[in-house]
Design a protein around this motif. Sequence first.
Motif, short mmCIF file in Angstrom:
data_model
loop_
_atom_site.label_atom_id
_atom_site.label_comp_id
_atom_site.label_asym_id
_atom_site.label_seq_id
_atom_site.Cartn_x
_atom_site.Cartn_y
_atom_site.Cartn_z
N GLY A 137 0.80 -1.20 0.00
CA GLY A 137 0.00 0.00 0.00
C GLY A 137 0.84 1.27 0.00
O GLY A 137 0.32 2.36 -0.03
N ASP A 138 2.17 1.10 0.04
CA ASP A 138 3.04 2.27 0.03
C ASP A 138 3.15 2.85 -1.38
O ASP A 138 2.99 2.15 -2.36
N THR A 142 -2.16 -7.23 -9.26
CA THR A 142 -1.96 -6.92 -7.85
C THR A 142 -1.20 -5.61 -7.62
O THR A 142 -1.37 -4.97 -6.59
N ASN A 186 -0.13 2.70 -6.14
CA ASN A 186 -0.91 2.37 -4.94
C ASN A 186 -2.40 2.67 -5.09
O ASN A 186 -3.10 2.95 -4.12
N ALA A 187 -2.89 2.56 -6.31
CA ALA A 187 -4.33 2.52 -6.55
C ALA A 187 -4.71 1.16 -7.13
O ALA A 187 -5.83 0.98 -7.63
N SER A 188 -3.80 0.21 -7.06
CA SER A 188 -4.04 -1.11 -7.69
C SER A 188 -5.25 -1.80 -7.08
O SER A 188 -6.03 -2.44 -7.80
N GLY A 189 -5.41 -1.71 -5.78
CA GLY A 189 -6.54 -2.37 -5.12
C GLY A 189 -7.87 -1.79 -5.57
O GLY A 189 -8.80 -2.53 -5.91
N GLU A 190 -7.94 -0.49 -5.61
CA GLU A 190 -9.18 0.15 -6.03
C GLU A 190 -9.46 -0.13 -7.52
O GLU A 190 -10.60 -0.38 -7.91
N ALA A 216 -8.57 -2.79 -9.15
CA ALA A 216 -9.04 -4.18 -9.23
C ALA A 216 -10.53 -4.26 -8.94
O ALA A 216 -11.28 -4.96 -9.62
N ARG A 226 -2.35 9.72 -7.92
CA ARG A 226 -1.53 8.54 -7.68
C ARG A 226 -0.71 8.14 -8.91
O ARG A 226 -0.10 7.09 -8.96
#
Lengths: 309, 309, 309, 309
Positions: free
Chosen positions: C94-95, C241, C246-250, C252, C287
């Motif tokens: 998340g960094d 992944t 650090n916007a990869s999660g959102e 996805a 980001r």
Amino acid sequence: MPCQSNEELNRLVSEAKKHTKHGEVADYIPALKKANRDDLSVAVYHSDGNCYSAGDIEQKLTLQSISKVLTLALALIDCGEECVFNKVGYEPTGDPFNSIIKLETSRSAKPLNPMINAGALAVTHLIKGESVADRLERIIAFIRDIAGHESITYSEEVAKSEFDTAYLNRSLCYYMKQDGIINENVEELLELYTKQCAIEMDCLDLSRIGLVFAMDGLDPVREKQIIPVEVARLCKTFMVTCGMYNASGEFAVRVGIPAKSGVSGGIMGSIRNRYGIGIFGPALDERGNSIGGIKLLEMMSKQYELSIF
Amino acid sequence: MPCQSNEELNRLVSEAKKHTKHGEVADYIPALKKANRDDLSVAVYHSDGNCYSAGDIEQKLTLQSISKVLTLALALIDCGEECVFNKVGYEPTGDPFNSIIKLETSRSAKPLNPMINAGALAVTHLIKGESVADRLERIIAFIRDIAGHESITYSEEVAKSEFDTAYLNRSLCYYMKQDGIINENVEELLELYTKQCAIEMDCLDLSRIGLVFAMDGLDPVREKQIIPVEVARLCKTFMVTCGMYNASGEFAVRVGIPAKSGVSGGIMGSIRNRYGIGIFGPALDERGNSIGGIKLLEMMSKQYELSIF
Amino acid sequence: MPCQSNEELNRLVSEAKKHTKHGEVADYIPALKKANRDDLSVAVYHSDGNCYSAGDIEQKLTLQSISKVLTLALALIDCGEECVFNKVGYEPTGDPFNSIIKLETSRSAKPLNPMINAGALAVTHLIKGESVADRLERIIAFIRDIAGHESITYSEEVAKSEFDTAYLNRSLCYYMKQDGIINENVEELLELYTKQCAIEMDCLDLSRIGLVFAMDGLDPVREKQIIPVEVARLCKTFMVTCGMYNASGEFAVRVGIPAKSGVSGGIMGSIRNRYGIGIFGPALDERGNSIGGIKLLEMMSKQYELSIF
Amino acid sequence: MPCQSNEELNRLVSEAKKHTKHGEVADYIPALKKANRDDLSVAVYHSDGNCYSAGDIEQKLTLQSISKVLTLALALIDCGEECVFNKVGYEPTGDPFNSIIKLETSRSAKPLNPMINAGALAVTHLIKGESVADRLERIIAFIRDIAGHESITYSEEVAKSEFDTAYLNRSLCYYMKQDGIINENVEELLELYTKQCAIEMDCLDLSRIGLVFAMDGLDPVREKQIIPVEVARLCKTFMVTCGMYNASGEFAVRVGIPAKSGVSGGIMGSIRNRYGIGIFGPALDERGNSIGGIKLLEMMSKQYELSIF
């Protein structure tokens, strides 16, 4: 009246007061919000028993973080240096007083020093006694003895106010409990800790306590060694390296006096073999120290050559 | 018996079992220590209603972290995506599941994602209901509905065991309470959370739940949409990016199946439009995942081409 | 002209363009500042050889972080999975992409994954060759082969601009050199890395490369396996992944497509067995991802059901 | 011979030497490895010009981190307090001397204090001069003046050895360059810094320098004010709060003398208005301080009541 108003101190206080408007009264503890931002008073208690003051030195303040020095002294008396430093470290830290990071990145949750909240909680954990009430009584008796003032007690209102909102301190406690640094009931420890922080006195008392540390544990008035020399000096070392939250380094450079501050606006200082200082100025700077108090100590340090460096 | 033993699955389980001796049964929750390290069982529930198994699939396990997916689904139904992601983030993290650092170094204490403990606690905080008992009942009713199994309940013993020692979770909760992420009574939230983690079922139930997620929220057996499509898919996304603690990235590379593990040794997996997988293997690797379960899923993924990548 | 303008894509691009005014063109690399904030174009290359587009798809962009996927593929071919993951980890983070903290708090300086700068530098370090020139030539030849475009090369101006100001990347390199993760001359590695990042192509090329990954390494037009299946799929896993900083999660959750972005405003996407996507939209969100590009992919994902979850 | 062997010091050194076998000679700088682990010598230079010693006080050592105090003094003379503390902070830190974390988690890359490597590099950056050669000459001239010893110079071999392997310091420099803390050529700054660290002298010189700081910048032998009072006292403050790496807090408690150590095994100490101390003992403890030197200072502090606390 044991302390006489002093012209020179009055002048310094007037000068320092100009800075109080840049500070703010602590608001995170509801009961502290009531303080008057422009107050600033000081008592200077000399080893010969003379006392000089400026401002209303009979106003009450709660010890807050200043109590960390006193419980450190009592814990050292109660269980010795090795026992205490088995739980907390010796090292200053540039992190804010309430940081939890170091507990995680260090190999153990051992707090870096006894002046940050985590460390102070671990120290209070070591105070001996049958119960919370008993341990609190021992802390208060110890402080009464140092201050030579039998009626010192704690403020129920402030203690309750802090206890109810002490979420971060609970977080720190449970983190340390997970790691075995503390092993008592967290709510009980917090009750003891918030009551200890809510112990009330005035600047005059504070200056008496500062004097005892200045004399390496001796009360020169009653000629009684109240704190062992080694313990008193150890406590003063932490006052220098971590006494002013994360402004300790800058305070050491600018002022150079062993001192400990609290978010109530109190500061206790010790000038070796000479005198103790008690200050109350509730307007705080952004790092939680009395803005007028720091200014006053800076001027006193320059004028009377008080820096230990 | 709704699930028939399958030769190929038995062969894969035998192969995967060779790795269980390198793992350890969780010992931080006393009640989990009793598990048998060499156990490994699997149920595979197909969308046509057929089920295949290997090992003793009627052995009970507690959901532990697997419950995080289910409360996330219920919280999304209860209060919507915006409300949930106002409290937790979307981002995976390379930190261990119990880390507190990110809460401090990030500008707010908002947990990075709903699969780490801090995030899951913030999600459970959002579950609606009049009381802890009411909210727990709603969680259990929701899970019973997904699994199509009315007698699912939680283990008092495991819940109590976890509640009593949940110091780190208490630390996380109080840290978030300080920052306004949660605002309920921490002991009540922990009671609800530890009971949710202690919900008990067997591999067969787990595979049924996995199937519902595989079908984007539809139970193909009863032809009933139990979870809204969007919610089910969102949950699967987090299973891929953060479902296997801080081994999620490696699991995505080696296996590539949406899956969620728990420290009891359970793993729930979902193969889109095809089947759900329920695994129980209590021997854990050093990152808290079932060592036999991961090996089994790796072999199944290769053999049946299950990776979504 | 190998790609025909498509009405539906044009409509989606028009819609997505409305968001570009909320973004900013990258300014930390001087040569990137010249881009036009309102540009947005897309090429979609199908496995049957047909190509559809919207906007000016012949505009050149530099790969920047998109190149990380390509050097990862080449490093895996050059020295194998074990060798690569001996130098970098598998885990998302998340960094921010340029964080140095994890290098210090982790027990070793091993970067968390190959998509953050530290990891990508460690991967480029593994590219084989006699000299920087030779290794660069191999990278370019590899990319030309995947894109089926012999004239692809790098921009001297952008490479120089980045090389001159790459202080943070130098900091990361020396930190890793201290810890033995890399052992070559840092200035040489940075020369290679900045030239790799400055490789120039247009959206059409980008979509061809995306197609090859979509086909698990096969170029369906020339019917040639350019990247081994395992390597191509592993690369796509990291695109999911950790492909969008650090916007990869959102991303996805909202889009669910294997994709990799660069600060030039490019995004490469891969829809398994169907098509590759190349996007250029230099206005970035906070980001570092193309704000129009992400919006466009979100709309395409919804409309054509592209999410892998 | 300006310094006479002293029986009492010889006895203390013999006692302290028993601890050297628990330490290790620094090995991260190749040229330092040659030192003899069992060496321990001390010179004590009094304000009346008398000097007492034990051990071979003419053995050469390089200053290493001790030089940080001297360049801090010169930088304060060169550009003033405001200018220096615009680049570095005042606060001690519990982190190791070579930590990079604080540069990232703090809002700016401003190093916490001038005694950690990052801070010392930022301070050396401020030393005025036309060129590296010119700035180095100014540093050496300043040190010669303080020590009253015209032939002091630096070791080419040690400087080269450190320069070649200073990867972590390069990492720190580039990180600060990215953030605008320093803006000169990093290789040049490192050349200057490693030469400064390689300045060679013996214990006698070191004790003379310690004496000048003890006298608040006055050389009592030549009756010459070499360092302004304010600068000398400010430097001593940092010696107390951060002079012994991340053992400074413990050293303050156990010894309480303003002192600065280096990984060569040197320690310089200052006893206000009384004397300077120069120690050489290359066996280091795990925090990088001379193990024999610390033991010796602890015994001297107890015996002669030297603690400032």
